[in-house]
Design a protein around this motif. Structure first.
Motif, mmCIF file in Angstrom:
data_model
loop_
_atom_site.group_PDB
_atom_site.id
_atom_site.type_symbol
_atom_site.label_atom_id
_atom_site.label_comp_id
_atom_site.label_asym_id
_atom_site.label_seq_id
_atom_site.Cartn_x
_atom_site.Cartn_y
_atom_site.Cartn_z
ATOM 1 N N SER A 1 0.799 -1.214 0.000
ATOM 2 C CA SER A 1 0.000 0.000 0.000
ATOM 3 C C SER A 1 0.839 1.275 0.000
ATOM 4 C CB SER A 1 -0.984 -0.004 1.164
ATOM 5 O OG SER A 1 -0.344 -0.282 2.369
ATOM 6 N N ARG A 2 2.034 1.256 0.522
ATOM 7 C CA ARG A 2 2.864 2.473 0.482
ATOM 8 C C ARG A 2 3.148 2.887 -0.954
ATOM 9 N NH1 ARG A 2 7.266 0.344 3.858
ATOM 10 N NH2 ARG A 2 5.811 -1.049 4.835
ATOM 11 N N TRP A 3 3.426 1.921 -1.822
ATOM 12 C CA TRP A 3 3.682 2.226 -3.224
ATOM 13 C C TRP A 3 2.417 2.761 -3.879
ATOM 14 C CZ3 TRP A 3 1.590 0.548 -7.805
ATOM 15 C CH2 TRP A 3 2.265 0.938 -8.953
ATOM 16 N N ALA A 4 1.279 2.169 -3.576
ATOM 17 C CA ALA A 4 0.017 2.557 -4.200
ATOM 18 C C ALA A 4 -0.352 3.999 -3.870
ATOM 19 C CB ALA A 4 -1.095 1.616 -3.757
ATOM 20 N N GLU A 5 0.143 4.510 -2.779
ATOM 21 C CA GLU A 5 -0.164 5.884 -2.378
ATOM 22 C C GLU A 5 0.730 6.902 -3.067
ATOM 23 O OE1 GLU A 5 0.216 5.691 1.853
ATOM 24 O OE2 GLU A 5 -1.677 4.629 2.101
ATOM 25 N N THR A 6 1.808 6.466 -3.717
ATOM 26 C CA THR A 6 2.761 7.409 -4.304
ATOM 27 C C THR A 6 2.464 7.759 -5.755
ATOM 28 O OG1 THR A 6 4.301 5.683 -5.006
ATOM 29 C CG2 THR A 6 4.609 6.581 -2.786
ATOM 30 N N VAL A 7 1.599 6.992 -6.420
ATOM 31 C CA VAL A 7 1.276 7.266 -7.818
ATOM 32 C C VAL A 7 0.050 8.176 -7.895
ATOM 33 C CG1 VAL A 7 2.276 5.106 -8.666
ATOM 34 C CG2 VAL A 7 -0.128 5.176 -8.029
ATOM 35 N N THR A 8 -0.146 8.782 -9.068
ATOM 36 C CA THR A 8 -1.302 9.645 -9.261
ATOM 37 C C THR A 8 -2.132 9.108 -10.412
ATOM 38 O OG1 THR A 8 -0.037 11.550 -8.514
ATOM 39 C CG2 THR A 8 -2.038 12.007 -9.757
ATOM 40 N N PRO A 9 -3.418 8.849 -10.237
ATOM 41 C CA PRO A 9 -4.119 8.907 -8.959
ATOM 42 C C PRO A 9 -3.694 7.753 -8.062
ATOM 43 C CG PRO A 9 -5.579 8.002 -10.626
ATOM 44 C CD PRO A 9 -4.302 8.410 -11.331
ATOM 45 N N GLN A 10 -3.896 7.921 -6.766
ATOM 46 C CA GLN A 10 -3.519 6.845 -5.842
ATOM 47 C C GLN A 10 -4.279 5.573 -6.208
ATOM 48 O OE1 GLN A 10 -4.104 8.321 -1.860
ATOM 49 N NE2 GLN A 10 -2.107 9.319 -1.853
ATOM 50 N N LEU A 11 -3.560 4.442 -6.175
ATOM 51 C CA LEU A 11 -4.079 3.166 -6.667
ATOM 52 C C LEU A 11 -4.892 2.420 -5.608
ATOM 53 C CD1 LEU A 11 -3.944 1.112 -9.055
ATOM 54 C CD2 LEU A 11 -1.933 0.155 -7.936
ATOM 55 N N THR A 12 -6.118 2.041 -5.988
ATOM 56 C CA THR A 12 -6.899 1.132 -5.158
ATOM 57 C C THR A 12 -6.194 -0.218 -5.180
ATOM 58 O OG1 THR A 12 -8.996 2.247 -5.528
ATOM 59 C CG2 THR A 12 -9.111 -0.094 -4.976
ATOM 60 N N ALA A 13 -6.020 -0.840 -4.024
ATOM 61 C CA ALA A 13 -5.227 -2.073 -4.000
ATOM 62 C C ALA A 13 -5.687 -3.040 -2.919
ATOM 63 C CB ALA A 13 -3.758 -1.737 -3.778
ATOM 64 N N ALA A 14 -5.505 -4.324 -3.218
ATOM 65 C CA ALA A 14 -5.661 -5.371 -2.215
ATOM 66 C C ALA A 14 -4.334 -5.443 -1.467
ATOM 67 C CB ALA A 14 -5.973 -6.704 -2.873
ATOM 68 N N ASP A 15 -4.398 -5.369 -0.160
ATOM 69 C CA ASP A 15 -3.194 -5.400 0.665
ATOM 70 C C ASP A 15 -2.913 -6.840 1.087
ATOM 71 O OD1 ASP A 15 -2.887 -2.581 0.567
ATOM 72 O OD2 ASP A 15 -4.451 -2.382 2.076
ATOM 73 N N VAL A 16 -2.089 -7.524 0.316
ATOM 74 C CA VAL A 16 -1.814 -8.944 0.533
ATOM 75 C C VAL A 16 -1.100 -9.138 1.880
ATOM 76 C CG1 VAL A 16 -0.571 -10.956 -0.332
ATOM 77 C CG2 VAL A 16 -1.670 -9.377 -1.926
ATOM 78 N N PRO A 17 -1.664 -9.989 2.743
ATOM 79 C CA PRO A 17 -1.036 -10.246 4.041
ATOM 80 C C PRO A 17 0.137 -11.227 3.876
ATOM 81 C CG PRO A 17 -3.062 -11.495 3.851
ATOM 82 C CD PRO A 17 -2.939 -10.670 2.603
ATOM 83 N N ALA A 18 1.289 -10.708 3.464
ATOM 84 C CA ALA A 18 2.434 -11.551 3.096
ATOM 85 C C ALA A 18 2.869 -12.476 4.234
ATOM 86 C CB ALA A 18 3.603 -10.674 2.655
ATOM 87 N N GLU A 19 2.884 -11.976 5.461
ATOM 88 C CA GLU A 19 3.326 -12.821 6.586
ATOM 89 C C GLU A 19 2.379 -14.002 6.781
ATOM 90 O OE1 GLU A 19 3.974 -12.410 11.378
ATOM 91 O OE2 GLU A 19 4.426 -10.684 10.123
ATOM 92 N N GLU A 20 1.081 -13.738 6.755
ATOM 93 C CA GLU A 20 0.105 -14.822 6.909
ATOM 94 C C GLU A 20 0.176 -15.794 5.731
ATOM 95 O OE1 GLU A 20 -4.688 -15.572 7.520
ATOM 96 O OE2 GLU A 20 -3.957 -13.535 7.290
ATOM 97 N N LEU A 21 0.337 -15.272 4.538
ATOM 98 C CA LEU A 21 0.458 -16.107 3.344
ATOM 99 C C LEU A 21 1.660 -17.046 3.462
ATOM 100 C CD1 LEU A 21 -0.703 -16.601 0.469
ATOM 101 C CD2 LEU A 21 0.883 -14.855 -0.326
ATOM 102 N N GLY A 22 2.792 -16.518 3.884
ATOM 103 C CA GLY A 22 3.989 -17.331 4.065
ATOM 104 C C GLY A 22 3.825 -18.389 5.142
#
Length: 76
Positions: free
Chosen positions: A13-34
């Motif tokens: 989500s940090r990357w998604a906030e830096t582009v214009t327009p800010q990107l709607t995104a699914a925040d993948v729970p990487a720790e839980e996935l692993g």
């Protein structure tokens, strides 16, 4: 974007906030996935003949400016 079409992603989500327009995104729970992947691997190694198991993770969605109402929908 988002008037003519919507754009979404599966990103940090940090990357998604830096582009214009800010990107709607699914925040993948990487720790839980692993963690679940390792658990399934250990189970498979302990019981190679056991039936396959599936897990469904439902990540939170961060709605931002890259998405809007569907084309033809009523706008207030």
């Amino acid at each position: 974007v988002p008037r003519d079409f919507s754009v979404t992603g599966v990103v940090a989500s940090r990357w998604a906030e830096t582009v214009t327009p800010q990107l709607t995104a699914a925040d993948v729970p990487a720790e839980e996935l692993g963690r679940r992947a390792v658990d399934l691997l250990v189970e498979r190694l302990d019981q190679p003949g056991a039936p396959a198991r599936h897990h469904l993770l439902t990540p939170p969605i961060s709605l931002r400016a890259s998405t809007g109402p569907a084309s033809g929908s009523q706008r207030p």
